[in-house]
Design a protein around this motif. Structure first.
Motif, PDB file in Angstrom:
ATOM      1  N   ARG A   1      40.337 -19.248 -24.953  1.00 61.42           N
ATOM      2  CA  ARG A   1      39.948 -18.776 -23.636  1.00 61.42           C
ATOM      3  C   ARG A   1      38.969 -19.745 -22.980  1.00 61.42           C
ATOM      4  NH1 ARG A   1      36.409 -13.340 -22.813  1.00 61.42           N
ATOM      5  NH2 ARG A   1      36.587 -13.230 -20.556  1.00 61.42           N
ATOM      6  N   ALA A   2      39.184 -20.003 -21.687  1.00 62.13           N
ATOM      7  CA  ALA A   2      38.188 -20.737 -20.911  1.00 62.13           C
ATOM      8  C   ALA A   2      37.378 -19.713 -20.156  1.00 62.13           C
ATOM      9  CB  ALA A   2      38.867 -21.698 -19.946  1.00 62.13           C
ATOM     10  N   PHE A   3      36.186 -19.467 -20.680  1.00 58.43           N
ATOM     11  CA  PHE A   3      35.383 -18.379 -20.157  1.00 58.43           C
ATOM     12  C   PHE A   3      34.619 -18.831 -18.927  1.00 58.43           C
ATOM     13  CE2 PHE A   3      31.507 -15.860 -19.927  1.00 58.43           C
ATOM     14  CZ  PHE A   3      32.001 -14.571 -20.043  1.00 58.43           C
ATOM     15  N   VAL A   4      34.752 -18.047 -17.844  1.00 58.55           N
ATOM     16  CA  VAL A   4      33.975 -18.350 -16.639  1.00 58.55           C
ATOM     17  C   VAL A   4      32.950 -17.253 -16.472  1.00 58.55           C
ATOM     18  CG1 VAL A   4      34.056 -18.728 -14.162  1.00 58.55           C
ATOM     19  CG2 VAL A   4      35.977 -19.448 -15.600  1.00 58.55           C
ATOM     20  N   PRO A   5      31.656 -17.613 -16.578  1.00 56.74           N
ATOM     21  CA  PRO A   5      30.656 -16.567 -16.489  1.00 56.74           C
ATOM     22  C   PRO A   5      30.549 -16.001 -15.084  1.00 56.74           C
ATOM     23  CG  PRO A   5      29.620 -18.707 -16.822  1.00 56.74           C
ATOM     24  CD  PRO A   5      31.085 -18.948 -16.799  1.00 56.74           C
ATOM     25  N   GLY A   6      30.268 -14.739 -15.001  1.00 56.72           N
ATOM     26  CA  GLY A   6      30.038 -14.090 -13.710  1.00 56.72           C
ATOM     27  C   GLY A   6      28.617 -14.340 -13.244  1.00 56.72           C
ATOM     28  N   GLU A   7      28.091 -13.426 -12.473  1.00 55.64           N
ATOM     29  CA  GLU A   7      26.749 -13.624 -11.940  1.00 55.64           C
ATOM     30  C   GLU A   7      25.725 -13.555 -13.070  1.00 55.64           C
ATOM     31  OE1 GLU A   7      23.753 -11.827  -8.592  1.00 55.64           O
ATOM     32  OE2 GLU A   7      25.758 -10.960  -8.782  1.00 55.64           O
ATOM     33  N   LEU A   8      24.938 -14.632 -13.168  1.00 59.71           N
ATOM     34  CA  LEU A   8      23.979 -14.719 -14.265  1.00 59.71           C
ATOM     35  C   LEU A   8      22.656 -14.116 -13.817  1.00 59.71           C
ATOM     36  CD1 LEU A   8      24.808 -18.334 -15.446  1.00 59.71           C
ATOM     37  CD2 LEU A   8      25.371 -16.189 -16.622  1.00 59.71           C
ATOM     38  N   PRO A   9      21.921 -13.534 -14.756  1.00 60.12           N
ATOM     39  CA  PRO A   9      20.646 -12.929 -14.373  1.00 60.12           C
ATOM     40  C   PRO A   9      19.644 -13.982 -13.922  1.00 60.12           C
ATOM     41  CG  PRO A   9      20.900 -12.928 -16.749  1.00 60.12           C
ATOM     42  CD  PRO A   9      22.196 -13.408 -16.186  1.00 60.12           C
ATOM     43  N   PRO A  10      18.723 -13.616 -13.033  1.00 59.08           N
ATOM     44  CA  PRO A  10      17.698 -14.572 -12.590  1.00 59.08           C
ATOM     45  C   PRO A  10      16.684 -14.795 -13.700  1.00 59.08           C
ATOM     46  CG  PRO A  10      17.248 -12.419 -11.686  1.00 59.08           C
ATOM     47  CD  PRO A  10      18.546 -12.287 -12.440  1.00 59.08           C
TER      48      PRO A  10
ATOM     49  N   ALA B   1      15.735 -20.530 -17.501  1.00 59.81           N
ATOM     50  CA  ALA B   1      16.853 -21.202 -16.809  1.00 59.81           C
ATOM     51  C   ALA B   1      18.133 -20.948 -17.561  1.00 59.81           C
ATOM     52  CB  ALA B   1      16.600 -22.699 -16.704  1.00 59.81           C
ATOM     53  N   LEU B   2      19.228 -20.853 -16.819  1.00 64.06           N
ATOM     54  CA  LEU B   2      20.565 -20.750 -17.408  1.00 64.06           C
ATOM     55  C   LEU B   2      21.399 -21.856 -16.774  1.00 64.06           C
ATOM     56  CD1 LEU B   2      20.972 -16.887 -17.233  1.00 64.06           C
ATOM     57  CD2 LEU B   2      20.795 -18.254 -19.310  1.00 64.06           C
ATOM     58  N   VAL B   3      21.817 -22.776 -17.603  1.00 68.05           N
ATOM     59  CA  VAL B   3      22.503 -23.947 -17.065  1.00 68.05           C
ATOM     60  C   VAL B   3      23.815 -24.126 -17.786  1.00 68.05           C
ATOM     61  CG1 VAL B   3      22.312 -26.420 -16.635  1.00 68.05           C
ATOM     62  CG2 VAL B   3      20.248 -25.000 -16.701  1.00 68.05           C
ATOM     63  N   ILE B   4      24.867 -24.414 -17.024  1.00 71.26           N
ATOM     64  CA  ILE B   4      26.151 -24.713 -17.661  1.00 71.26           C
ATOM     65  C   ILE B   4      26.253 -26.227 -17.818  1.00 71.26           C
ATOM     66  CG2 ILE B   4      28.662 -24.659 -17.374  1.00 71.26           C
ATOM     67  CD1 ILE B   4      28.286 -22.025 -15.887  1.00 71.26           C
ATOM     68  N   GLU B   5      26.500 -26.691 -19.044  1.00 73.47           N
ATOM     69  CA  GLU B   5      26.584 -28.140 -19.265  1.00 73.47           C
ATOM     70  C   GLU B   5      27.806 -28.460 -20.094  1.00 73.47           C
ATOM     71  OE1 GLU B   5      22.714 -28.757 -20.972  1.00 73.47           O
ATOM     72  OE2 GLU B   5      23.405 -28.234 -22.972  1.00 73.47           O
TER      73      GLU B   5
ATOM     74  N   VAL C   1      24.588  -9.929 -23.084  1.00 77.48           N
ATOM     75  CA  VAL C   1      26.021 -10.092 -22.818  1.00 77.48           C
ATOM     76  C   VAL C   1      26.176 -10.960 -21.572  1.00 77.48           C
ATOM     77  CG1 VAL C   1      28.168  -8.947 -22.224  1.00 77.48           C
ATOM     78  CG2 VAL C   1      26.586  -7.891 -23.840  1.00 77.48           C
ATOM     79  N   ILE C   2      26.959 -12.036 -21.728  1.00 79.32           N
ATOM     80  CA  ILE C   2      27.230 -12.879 -20.556  1.00 79.32           C
ATOM     81  C   ILE C   2      28.421 -12.270 -19.840  1.00 79.32           C
ATOM     82  CG2 ILE C   2      27.749 -15.199 -19.750  1.00 79.32           C
ATOM     83  CD1 ILE C   2      26.790 -16.206 -22.512  1.00 79.32           C
ATOM     84  N   PRO C   3      28.243 -11.852 -18.606  1.00 76.56           N
ATOM     85  CA  PRO C   3      29.356 -11.204 -17.915  1.00 76.56           C
ATOM     86  C   PRO C   3      30.441 -12.210 -17.566  1.00 76.56           C
ATOM     87  CG  PRO C   3      27.503 -11.489 -16.427  1.00 76.56           C
ATOM     88  CD  PRO C   3      27.043 -11.952 -17.763  1.00 76.56           C
ATOM     89  N   SER C   4      31.651 -11.727 -17.476  1.00 82.94           N
ATOM     90  CA  SER C   4      32.772 -12.598 -17.145  1.00 82.94           C
ATOM     91  C   SER C   4      33.039 -12.508 -15.645  1.00 82.94           C
ATOM     92  CB  SER C   4      34.017 -12.168 -17.921  1.00 82.94           C
ATOM     93  OG  SER C   4      35.139 -12.857 -17.421  1.00 82.94           O
ATOM     94  N   ALA C   5      33.460 -13.621 -15.078  1.00 81.70           N
ATOM     95  CA  ALA C   5      33.701 -13.639 -13.634  1.00 81.70           C
ATOM     96  C   ALA C   5      34.937 -12.833 -13.282  1.00 81.70           C
ATOM     97  CB  ALA C   5      33.857 -15.086 -13.161  1.00 81.70           C
ATOM     98  N   ASP C   6      35.925 -12.832 -14.224  1.00 83.53           N
ATOM     99  CA  ASP C   6      37.195 -12.176 -13.862  1.00 83.53           C
ATOM    100  C   ASP C   6      37.262 -10.734 -14.285  1.00 83.53           C
ATOM    101  OD1 ASP C   6      37.272 -12.492 -16.548  1.00 83.53           O
ATOM    102  OD2 ASP C   6      38.943 -13.910 -16.577  1.00 83.53           O
ATOM    103  N   GLY C   7      36.121 -10.164 -14.656  1.00 82.25           N
ATOM    104  CA  GLY C   7      36.128  -8.764 -15.047  1.00 82.25           C
ATOM    105  C   GLY C   7      36.607  -8.544 -16.461  1.00 82.25           C
ATOM    106  N   GLY C   8      36.982  -9.616 -17.168  1.00 84.12           N
ATOM    107  CA  GLY C   8      37.417  -9.513 -18.553  1.00 84.12           C
ATOM    108  C   GLY C   8      36.234  -9.250 -19.451  1.00 84.12           C
ATOM    109  N   PRO C   9      36.468  -9.275 -20.742  1.00 87.99           N
ATOM    110  CA  PRO C   9      35.363  -9.021 -21.649  1.00 87.99           C
ATOM    111  C   PRO C   9      34.292 -10.090 -21.542  1.00 87.99           C
ATOM    112  CG  PRO C   9      37.334  -9.692 -22.837  1.00 87.99           C
ATOM    113  CD  PRO C   9      37.742  -9.512 -21.411  1.00 87.99           C
ATOM    114  N   GLY C  10      33.016  -9.686 -21.608  1.00 89.81           N
ATOM    115  CA  GLY C  10      31.906 -10.625 -21.574  1.00 89.81           C
ATOM    116  C   GLY C  10      31.718 -11.259 -22.936  1.00 89.81           C
ATOM    117  N   LEU C  11      30.735 -12.193 -23.004  1.00 91.38           N
ATOM    118  CA  LEU C  11      30.440 -12.830 -24.283  1.00 91.38           C
ATOM    119  C   LEU C  11      29.168 -12.222 -24.839  1.00 91.38           C
ATOM    120  CD1 LEU C  11      31.136 -16.644 -23.766  1.00 91.38           C
ATOM    121  CD2 LEU C  11      32.427 -15.006 -25.144  1.00 91.38           C
TER     122      LEU C  11
END
Lengths: 340, 288, 176
Positions: B53-62, B74-78, B109-119
């Motif tokens: 799966r290529a997981f795309v995170p949804g809205e990340l917490p501040p 900080a939450l950074v995608i690298e 839990v990292i939410p998923s952008a597509d509404g699928g299961p989070g991480l």
């Protein structure tokens, strides 16, 4: 009539002489101008040129225009000084007769004396001529013959070297100018000389030259007036003296010729007589241009003719005189600065 | 130093389908688990791309206080050199335990952008210790408080040295400029006839004959031969750049001839100084 | 043509050097005044932010808490990072001292000051985690007002605000 007006009148006459001769002898304007200058500066002229370029014609044309008598002598090895002075022959009655020779014959009427091929005549003859030139008189038959209006033109044969007697440097110095009469080079002049019948009959051609345009008896007086009339400024005097120095020590003026050791080139520069002749001639040039003062252009106009034959090279370079003298004079004119 | 730990959680039982998909366990690079103190930063990396799966995170917490111990900053995608994407979470220990103890880096839990299961990121216990004791010892450095902070005193010496060096360089540059200019002027005077004449004319009055003569010499030098009124064209042949001044030059020669040879002064004679300057200008322009 | 180019090159180089020298002179001038201010001559350059900080420290020492606060507050927004962090740290110290002072007499008034002190130290650490003075002083503040996990937390999500979980252990003074 004031002397100013007289000079102006004479100037008109001089220019008419030039114009008249120029009609008979085409393509030789510079030579005609310089002969005219010599005439009014009362100087003698050494002519040089190829055979048949019209030396005799130009002189006869001048003689006719100026007036007075014309005499011509051919230089030969066996010509003796006496041959110029007297002429011996046996007359119709069988008696020996002595008559004045070509020099004396015309007395004071002698104005133009042409000595052809002077370097074929022996030095004795040359020296007689030089004396006559310098003094304009000869003693003969216990009598002093004067020919004050005489101008001597001598021609040097450059073609033959055998049986010739080169003019001594002192002899050359007596001539105001040495003029080179070149064969015309431009096409139109050469075409006219060859195909225009007017130039084939010399006598008829000379007839067309106006006779006795000048009162030749006045020449000496007018020459003196011209010399007094034309002034030389301080700057010009300086220029002439510089030129004189340049003929003696050209290296000092930055003059250099290819392949020539300038320190060893000059045996003797121009003589005082030469420089006097130069200024006399230049004054006539100024007068002919209608000026009452000398300019460097007047001097330059006569330097090649007046000084070229008066610079004496050391023997090493004397052999190349013709080529070196021209180059040296050109360099002198290019290097000697004025006003200074 | 970071020790990578892979937490794998098998889904043992599949319960009945729910509206909310269950979060999936994440592959997490956990930080070192021991030896932390107040103020330390802790980094955690969560792998986003898995073979399945290529997981795309949804809205990340501040950025916020994650628990009583840690603040998430900080939450950074690298992306790593292999092209895999990671979510890096930076935490800072902002609380000090009264004694050595275990504190938790909180799971989330990292939410998923597509509404699928989070991480699902699990808790990660680490050890932390206080910096000192509750009672301050003395004033020897373990005192009640560290002292107030004064503004930083800038180091004057290197600043002064730098300024001096720059000033020196500037002076050298100006000197070089002046030197070059002087050298150039001098060379022009030596090689350019009218520059040479201009330098000479500076000390000569305009009506002095020497001024005229100096200009004559300059003309002669420029043409490489003596020039007079009749030979001025030879000058232009050698120095075509002077041709635009031909009128003045001819006027000069005429006036000079009148002055030196005819002995009269020309009323409106050109000033040799002005003409020389004009000639010099042309000469310089032509030389570059 | 070539001459003009050389002149232009020299002019550009000289102008650049002159600009450098001027900017360096300005920097040096400022640094000299800052040094003077820090050395105690606060009136050497009263307009400088460094002078403000020095004034605030003197006020804090003289017990003028409010004045010192007013001087320090604007400095926390300055561009100069060193100065900004110093101001934040000094704000923390100012509050912590005030809190400590009040703790002795009226412990219930002390808590807000201590909490503000912690906030300032944490601001410093967020920007410069290696600031050991800020760490140490934050710990001192935490001894005074510890933040403990709530005992009765049954899988409740982490509370977002630190203030909400702040508790005060009564009577626990860190006074000599």
């Amino acid at each position: 009539m004031s002397s100013e007006e007289q000079l102006a009148d004479w100037r008109a006459l001089a220019l008419r002489v030039e114009e008249a001769v120029g009609r008979a002898v085409i393509g030789q304007a510079p030579v005609i101008r310089l002969i005219n200058v010599a005439l009014f500066a009362r100087g003698h002229v050494l002519l040089e040129g190829d055979v048949g370029v019209g030396k005799t014609t130009i002189l006869r044309a001048f003689s006719r225009a100026v007036g007075g008598d014309f005499e011509r002598v051919e230089g030969t090895v066996d010509l003796l000084p006496g041959d110029l002075i007297y002429h011996t022959y046996v007359d119709a009655d069988g008696k020996p007769r002595i008559e004045p020779g070509p020099l004396l014959r015309h007395r004071e009427r002698l104005v133009t004396f042409f000595f052809n091929e002077i370097n074929r005549a022996r030095p004795q003859v040359q020296s007689l001529l030089l004396r006559a030139m310098a003094e304009r008189s000869v003693t003969a038959f216990n009598e002093e013959y004067h020919f004050p209006h005489m101008t001597v033109f001598a021609d040097r044969n450059r073609v033959e070297k055998e049986e010739t007697f080169e003019l001594a440097s002192a002899a050359r110095d007596r001539f105001m100018f040495e003029l080179r009469m070149p064969t015309p080079t431009d096409y139109e002049t050469r075409r006219a000389l060859v195909f225009d019948p007017a130039f084939h009959d010399v006598d008829a051609l000379l007839e067309s030259v106006g006779a006795e345009i000048l009162p030749w008896q006045e020449l000496n007086r007018m020459a003196g007036a011209i010399q007094r009339h034309v002034r030389a400024s301080e700057a010009l005097e300086r220029y002439v003296v510089d030129l004189w120095d340049a003929t003696r020590t050209p290296a000092r003026f930055g003059i250099a010729l290819d392949g020539v050791d300038m320190e060893r080139l000059i045996l003797a520069g121009a003589s005082p007589r030469g420089i006097m002749a130069l200024t006399r001639a230049a004054r006539v040039v100024a007068w002919l241009s209608g000026r009452d003062h000398l300019t460097p252009e007047d001097i330059r106009a006569v330097v090649p003719s007046a000084l070229g034959h008066r610079i004496f090279f050391t023997p090493v370079y004397e052999m190349r005189r013709a080529q070196l003298a021209d180059a040296l004079i050109e360099q002198i004119l290019d290097r000697v600065a004025t006003p200074r | 130093m970071r020790r990578a730990a892979v937490a794998l959680m098998a889904l043992a039982l599949l319960g009945p389908l729910r509206a909310e998909p269950l979060p999936e366990p994440a592959v997490v690079e956990q930080p070192r688990a021991f030896g932390y103190q107040l103020g330390d930063r802790v980094h955690q990396r969560v792998r986003l791309d898995t073979p399945e799966r290529a997981f795309v995170p949804g809205e990340l917490p501040p950025p916020e206080r994650a628990n009583v111990w840690f603040e998430r900053q900080a939450l950074v995608i690298e992306q790593d050199p292999d092209g895999r994407r990671w979510l890096r979470a930076d935490y800072q220990l902002v609380n000090s335990p009264p004694r050595l103890r275990i504190v938790n880096l909180p799971g989330w839990v990292i939410p998923s952008a597509d509404g699928g299961p989070g991480l699902q990121v699990p808790d990660w216990p680490v050890s932390a210790a206080p910096l000192g004791r509750e009672t301050a010892f003395s004033e020897s450095g373990l005192g009640e408080l560290r002292p107030d902070r004064l503004p930083a005193v800038p180091d004057i010496a290197p600043l002064a040295a730098r300024r001096n060096h720059t000033l020196l360089a500037l002076a050298a540059m100006l000197a070089a400029w002046a030197g070059w200019w002087a050298w150039r002027q001098r060379r022009e005077r030596d090689t350019l006839p009218f520059a040479h004449a201009a330098a000479a004319l500076r000390h000569i009055a305009p009506d002095d004959p020497a001024a005229w003569q100096a200009l004559h010499r300059a003309f002669d030098a420029a043409a490489g031969r003596v020039i007079d009124a009749a030979t001025v064209p030879a000058l232009f042949e050698r120095r075509p750049e002077l041709r635009p001044l031909s009128a003045q030059i001819e006027q000069f020669y005429a006036a000079s001839a009148a002055r030196f040879f005819a002995g009269r002064e020309v009323a409106d004679a050109p000033s040799p100084h002005a003409l020389c300057q004009a000639l010099r200008q042309r000469e310089r322009t032509a030389r570059g | 043509m070539r001459r003009r180019h050389v002149h232009a090159a020299f002019a550009i180089a000289s102008t650049l050097l002159a600009a450098f020298a001027a900017s360096e002179a300005v920097t040096l001038h400022r640094a000299t005044r800052v040094a003077a201010v820090v050395a105690g001559q606060a009136d050497a350059a009263p307009e400088l932010p460094e002078a403000r900080l020095m004034r605030a420290l003197a006020m804090g020492e003289a017990g003028r808490f409010e004045d010192a606060l007013a001087e320090l507050k604007p400095l926390t927004r300055t561009e100069d990072e060193g100065l900004r962090l110093a101001a934040l740290y000094d704000l923390g110290n100012l509050h912590l001292r005030e809190g400590t002072r009040r703790h002795a007499t009226a412990p219930e008034e002390a808590l807000p000051y201590i909490e503000l002190a912690k906030q300032h130290y944490r601001d410093v650490l967020r920007q410069r985690p290696t600031d050991w003075d800020a760490r140490y002083n934050l710990e001192r503040a935490l001894w005074l007002a510890p933040e403990e996990e709530q005992v009765a937390m049954d899988a409740a999500p982490p509370v977002p605000s630190e203030r909400a979980i702040t508790t005060m252990r009564g009577g626990k003074a860190a006074l000599p």
